[in-house]
Design a protein around this motif. Structure first.
Motif, PDB file in Angstrom:
ATOM      1  N   SER A  94      75.532  -1.354 -22.985  1.00  0.00           N
ATOM      2  CA  SER A  94      75.700  -0.260 -23.934  1.00  0.00           C
ATOM      3  C   SER A  94      77.068  -0.342 -24.589  1.00  0.00           C
ATOM      4  CB  SER A  94      75.522   1.088 -23.237  1.00  0.00           C
ATOM      5  OG  SER A  94      74.169   1.310 -22.904  1.00  0.00           O
ATOM      6  N   ASP A  95      77.131   0.112 -25.838  1.00  0.00           N
ATOM      7  CA  ASP A  95      78.369  -0.019 -26.605  1.00  0.00           C
ATOM      8  C   ASP A  95      78.779   1.322 -27.187  1.00  0.00           C
ATOM      9  OD1 ASP A  95      78.260  -3.107 -26.787  1.00  0.00           O
ATOM     10  OD2 ASP A  95      76.332  -2.471 -27.640  1.00  0.00           O
ATOM     11  N   LEU A  96      80.092   1.522 -27.276  1.00  0.00           N
ATOM     12  CA  LEU A  96      80.665   2.643 -28.008  1.00  0.00           C
ATOM     13  C   LEU A  96      81.496   2.034 -29.134  1.00  0.00           C
ATOM     14  CD1 LEU A  96      81.225   5.600 -28.491  1.00  0.00           C
ATOM     15  CD2 LEU A  96      83.014   5.515 -26.740  1.00  0.00           C
ATOM     16  N   ILE A  97      80.974   2.119 -30.336  1.00  0.00           N
ATOM     17  CA  ILE A  97      81.562   1.457 -31.499  1.00  0.00           C
ATOM     18  C   ILE A  97      82.205   2.510 -32.400  1.00  0.00           C
ATOM     19  CG2 ILE A  97      81.084  -0.021 -33.495  1.00  0.00           C
ATOM     20  CD1 ILE A  97      78.451  -0.806 -31.931  1.00  0.00           C
ATOM     21  N   ILE A 134      92.190   8.013 -33.943  1.00  0.00           N
ATOM     22  CA  ILE A 134      93.122   7.237 -33.126  1.00  0.00           C
ATOM     23  C   ILE A 134      93.717   8.105 -32.018  1.00  0.00           C
ATOM     24  CG2 ILE A 134      95.383   6.097 -33.181  1.00  0.00           C
ATOM     25  CD1 ILE A 134      94.514   4.962 -35.944  1.00  0.00           C
ATOM     26  N   LYS A 135      94.086   9.322 -32.344  1.00  0.00           N
ATOM     27  CA  LYS A 135      94.701  10.212 -31.354  1.00  0.00           C
ATOM     28  C   LYS A 135      93.707  10.637 -30.281  1.00  0.00           C
ATOM     29  CE  LYS A 135      96.892  14.766 -30.927  1.00  0.00           C
ATOM     30  NZ  LYS A 135      97.350  15.975 -31.669  1.00  0.00           N
ATOM     31  N   ASN A 136      92.495  11.016 -30.683  1.00  0.00           N
ATOM     32  CA  ASN A 136      91.548  11.629 -29.759  1.00  0.00           C
ATOM     33  C   ASN A 136      90.530  10.666 -29.158  1.00  0.00           C
ATOM     34  OD1 ASN A 136      92.089  14.714 -29.984  1.00  0.00           O
ATOM     35  ND2 ASN A 136      92.094  13.965 -32.093  1.00  0.00           N
ATOM     36  N   VAL A 137      90.387   9.494 -29.749  1.00  0.00           N
ATOM     37  CA  VAL A 137      89.430   8.517 -29.222  1.00  0.00           C
ATOM     38  C   VAL A 137      90.150   7.298 -28.663  1.00  0.00           C
ATOM     39  CG1 VAL A 137      87.445   7.050 -29.753  1.00  0.00           C
ATOM     40  CG2 VAL A 137      87.630   9.323 -30.810  1.00  0.00           C
ATOM     41  N   PHE A 138      90.880   6.575 -29.516  1.00  0.00           N
ATOM     42  CA  PHE A 138      91.526   5.342 -29.065  1.00  0.00           C
ATOM     43  C   PHE A 138      92.659   5.600 -28.074  1.00  0.00           C
ATOM     44  CE2 PHE A 138      90.099   4.279 -33.493  1.00  0.00           C
ATOM     45  CZ  PHE A 138      89.015   3.526 -33.100  1.00  0.00           C
ATOM     46  N   ARG A 139      93.384   6.703 -28.283  1.00  0.00           N
ATOM     47  CA  ARG A 139      94.508   7.008 -27.396  1.00  0.00           C
ATOM     48  C   ARG A 139      94.178   8.153 -26.441  1.00  0.00           C
ATOM     49  NH1 ARG A 139      99.427   6.869 -31.863  1.00  0.00           N
ATOM     50  NH2 ARG A 139      99.214   4.671 -32.463  1.00  0.00           N
ATOM     51  N   ASN A 140      92.932   8.420 -26.268  1.00  0.00           N
ATOM     52  CA  ASN A 140      92.497   9.492 -25.386  1.00  0.00           C
ATOM     53  C   ASN A 140      92.994   9.230 -23.959  1.00  0.00           C
ATOM     54  OD1 ASN A 140      90.457  10.812 -23.422  1.00  0.00           O
ATOM     55  ND2 ASN A 140      89.973  11.773 -25.379  1.00  0.00           N
ATOM     56  N   GLY A 173      92.034  11.093 -21.365  1.00  0.00           N
ATOM     57  CA  GLY A 173      91.083  11.635 -20.417  1.00  0.00           C
ATOM     58  C   GLY A 173      89.909  10.712 -20.206  1.00  0.00           C
ATOM     59  N   GLY A 174      88.703  11.290 -20.256  1.00  0.00           N
ATOM     60  CA  GLY A 174      87.502  10.533 -19.929  1.00  0.00           C
ATOM     61  C   GLY A 174      87.121   9.458 -20.923  1.00  0.00           C
ATOM     62  N   LEU A 175      87.676   9.500 -22.140  1.00  0.00           N
ATOM     63  CA  LEU A 175      87.372   8.457 -23.131  1.00  0.00           C
ATOM     64  C   LEU A 175      88.405   7.339 -23.137  1.00  0.00           C
ATOM     65  CD1 LEU A 175      86.001  10.172 -26.386  1.00  0.00           C
ATOM     66  CD2 LEU A 175      84.779   8.755 -24.728  1.00  0.00           C
ATOM     67  N   TYR A 176      89.340   7.407 -22.212  1.00  0.00           N
ATOM     68  CA  TYR A 176      90.390   6.382 -22.170  1.00  0.00           C
ATOM     69  C   TYR A 176      89.791   4.990 -22.036  1.00  0.00           C
ATOM     70  CZ  TYR A 176      94.336   3.572 -20.581  1.00  0.00           C
ATOM     71  OH  TYR A 176      95.275   2.594 -20.460  1.00  0.00           O
ATOM     72  N   ASN A 177      90.095   4.124 -23.004  1.00  0.00           N
ATOM     73  CA  ASN A 177      89.684   2.717 -22.977  1.00  0.00           C
ATOM     74  C   ASN A 177      88.162   2.538 -22.961  1.00  0.00           C
ATOM     75  OD1 ASN A 177      90.684   0.110 -23.160  1.00  0.00           O
ATOM     76  ND2 ASN A 177      90.458  -0.271 -20.967  1.00  0.00           N
ATOM     77  N   ARG A 178      87.427   3.517 -23.516  1.00  0.00           N
ATOM     78  CA  ARG A 178      85.971   3.436 -23.494  1.00  0.00           C
ATOM     79  C   ARG A 178      85.386   2.766 -24.738  1.00  0.00           C
ATOM     80  NH1 ARG A 178      87.247   4.933 -19.033  1.00  0.00           N
ATOM     81  NH2 ARG A 178      86.079   6.404 -17.708  1.00  0.00           N
ATOM     82  N   VAL A 179      86.114   2.774 -25.834  1.00  0.00           N
ATOM     83  CA  VAL A 179      85.598   2.149 -27.063  1.00  0.00           C
ATOM     84  C   VAL A 179      85.476   0.645 -26.853  1.00  0.00           C
ATOM     85  CG1 VAL A 179      86.087   1.643 -29.491  1.00  0.00           C
ATOM     86  CG2 VAL A 179      86.533   3.930 -28.582  1.00  0.00           C
ATOM     87  N   THR A 180      84.272   0.114 -27.082  1.00  0.00           N
ATOM     88  CA  THR A 180      84.033  -1.313 -26.839  1.00  0.00           C
ATOM     89  C   THR A 180      84.231  -2.161 -28.098  1.00  0.00           C
ATOM     90  OG1 THR A 180      81.666  -1.003 -27.282  1.00  0.00           O
ATOM     91  CG2 THR A 180      82.398  -0.833 -24.990  1.00  0.00           C
ATOM     92  N   GLU A 181      84.170  -1.527 -29.269  1.00  0.00           N
ATOM     93  CA  GLU A 181      84.379  -2.263 -30.522  1.00  0.00           C
ATOM     94  C   GLU A 181      84.979  -1.317 -31.559  1.00  0.00           C
ATOM     95  OE1 GLU A 181      84.721  -5.462 -32.862  1.00  0.00           O
ATOM     96  OE2 GLU A 181      83.749  -5.579 -30.898  1.00  0.00           O
ATOM     97  N   ARG A 182      86.064  -1.753 -32.169  1.00  0.00           N
ATOM     98  CA  ARG A 182      86.721  -0.974 -33.235  1.00  0.00           C
ATOM     99  C   ARG A 182      86.603  -1.750 -34.535  1.00  0.00           C
ATOM    100  NH1 ARG A 182      93.000   1.155 -33.156  1.00  0.00           N
ATOM    101  NH2 ARG A 182      93.383   1.126 -35.405  1.00  0.00           N
ATOM    102  N   ILE A 183      86.001  -1.120 -35.525  1.00  0.00           N
ATOM    103  CA  ILE A 183      85.777  -1.774 -36.820  1.00  0.00           C
ATOM    104  C   ILE A 183      86.495  -0.969 -37.898  1.00  0.00           C
ATOM    105  CG2 ILE A 183      84.050  -2.452 -38.536  1.00  0.00           C
ATOM    106  CD1 ILE A 183      82.058  -2.784 -36.236  1.00  0.00           C
TER     107      ILE A 183
END
Length: 474
Positions: free
Chosen positions: A22-25, A153-159, A161-171
């Motif tokens: 599964s991916d979080l893009i 960037i602030k709330n997803v990429f630099r999260n 909490g629970g989303l820390y380092n969860r994004v598998t692909e950044r476009i």
């Protein structure tokens, strides 16, 4: 419509979709750059479920629209009452579990930041949905998208909490280059001359939504007049909505943009603080970062300096043009742009705007100079001078790892540029000043970048080592 360019981004998206997990893009890019169009064009009917956040809407309004999206896309007669985002994601989870589709189930959440309204706990519910359900499977691709790049960037990429380092692909989707702009219009059946394309780029940049507004039966000048200088014109309205749609405290962002528009050569951090009267600290730093992430300003580190000495410039072409010519324009004239485009003011401003265009096309300049394979950094340089040596300002410096520097002179002219005796003397002085104050021992090549070429005469032959013209950007 046909998708122009974006080949690297398409490849990244397709590879993620085809992965065995599964991916979080996350897809980011400034407003109107074509993020939604990109996703829908590439993925089309493969999208399992999609929902778009609503600007300045309440939790109740979002949940009501989410419920209707579930009904329509899954052909449901009823949906349980949704009181929280946890309820919403639980219902979505149930339909994923019931689905017999074996391929990746693609969930597209557009304008993701707008869903995170005050006290909605949207981000908490989404994090729970991803961590406790989606990431544990191997058949889900979640695509989140938003114009508010700074929020992403602030709330997803630099999260933290629970989303820390969860994004598998950044476009990242960037505005079109000049070449991509040309291809875009060819797809539309518009074969514009390259000097007209350059003028259009100076005025609105490579933003697909803006470029899409051109009509096949009008010239570039007619289009600019219609889109900017008529009552209720589209791009006049667009600017008024631009900052408020991206930033919560948009007045401070607009203040900085206004100040930089009044100083086209840029200002450093302290100069910005002194002129805007904004209090120094983390808040000011965040505003600068948000403006840069959203594509409005660029921080340039002068040659030989450190990042703390950066010069901030307003570099978004659309905003630059709007602030200079549209903001306080009088709409009573029906030929506003026809007159303005022939003025001395335009000749001066377009020269600065062309410098900005060149900074956006450094890869194309390096290709022309045949140095694509050589590590090189682009910067600017200026010095006030002193009693022993005059100062100078250099439009663009390309500092190369092969102990060579391209000292670039940029000129936007309707006709080929002629280096006169005075120009020759001024260029020699620039070289001398640069060498004196930087103490560089690298070889210096004077490079002319022009819109319509360089006339060969004794002065150009004596001094200019390389030439780049507008056609080389295509």
């Amino acid at each position: 419509m046909q998708l122009t360019g974006r080949s690297d981004q398409i490849e990244s998206l397709e590879l993620s979709i085809k992965s065995s997990k599964s991916d979080l893009i996350a897809i980011i890019g400034r407003r109107r750059v074509g993020k939604t169009f990109f996703v829908k064009t590439v993925l089309g009917k493969r999208i399992f479920f999609q929902f778009t956040g609503l600007h300045k809407s309440s939790l109740g309004e979002h949940l009501d629209r989410f419920s209707k999206a579930l009904k329509e896309q899954f052909n449901l007669s009823t949906v349980p009452q949704l009181n929280t985002w946890f309820d919403a994601f639980d219902v979505l989870k149930e339909h994923i579990q019931r689905s017999r589709i074996r391929k990746k189930k693609i969930i597209f959440l557009d304008e993701f930041p707008w869903m995170a309204t005050h006290k909605s706990r949207f981000l908490t519910a989404f994090t729970d949905f991803w961590n406790s359900f989606a990431s544990a499977r191997n058949d889900i691709s979640i695509i989140i998208c938003g114009s508010a790049a700074s929020w992403m960037i602030k709330n997803v990429f630099r999260n933290k909490g629970g989303l820390y380092n969860r994004v598998t692909e950044r476009i990242e989707l960037h505005p079109f280059t000049l070449k991509e702009t040309e291809l875009f219009f060819l797809h539309k059946g518009l074969d514009l001359k390259r000097d007209s394309l350059a003028k259009l780029y100076l005025v609105m940049g490579g933003i697909p939504f803006y470029l899409e507004q051109l009509r096949t039966n009008e010239s570039v000048d007619q289009a600019i007049d219609r889109l900017y200088f008529t009552k209720g014109s589209l791009l006049r309205i667009e600017y008024k909505e631009l900052f408020s749609s991206l930033f919560d405290e948009s007045k401070l962002h607009e203040t900085i943009v206004q100040m930089l528009s009044d100083h086209p050569r840029g200002l450093d951090r302290n100069q910005l603080l002194n002129r805007t009267k904004i209090t120094s600290g983390g808040g000011f730093t965040n505003i600068l970062e948000e403006l840069e992430m959203s594509g409005f300003i660029t921080a340039y580190t002068p040659f030989g300096k450190k990042s703390k000495d950066s010069i901030y410039k307003l570099t978004d072409p659309f905003t630059l043009f709007y602030m200079k010519y549209v903001l306080n324009s009088n709409l009573r004239s029906t030929v506003h742009w026809s007159y303005l485009s022939q003025s001395a003011s335009w000749n001066s401003w377009s020269g600065l705007a062309f410098e900005n265009l060149c900074m956006m096309h450094i890869p194309e300049i390096k290709r022309k100079l045949k140095i694509e394979g050589i590590h090189a950094s682009a910067s600017i340089w200026q010095h006030r001078g002193g009693p022993e040596m005059q100062g100078a300002q250099i439009d663009l410096i390309i500092d190369r790892a092969d102990k060579t520097i391209n000292l670039c002179e940029i000129k936007y002219r309707q006709l080929p540029y002629v280096i006169t005796r005075d120009d020759h003397a001024a260029l020699l002085l620039k070289m001398a000043s640069f060498q004196y104050y930087t103490k560089t021992n690298k070889a210096i090549f004077v490079t002319c970048i022009t819109s319509n070429g360089l006339v060969k005469n004794q002065y150009s032959l004596d001094l200019v080592k390389n030439e780049v013209v507008l056609d080389d950007f295509f």
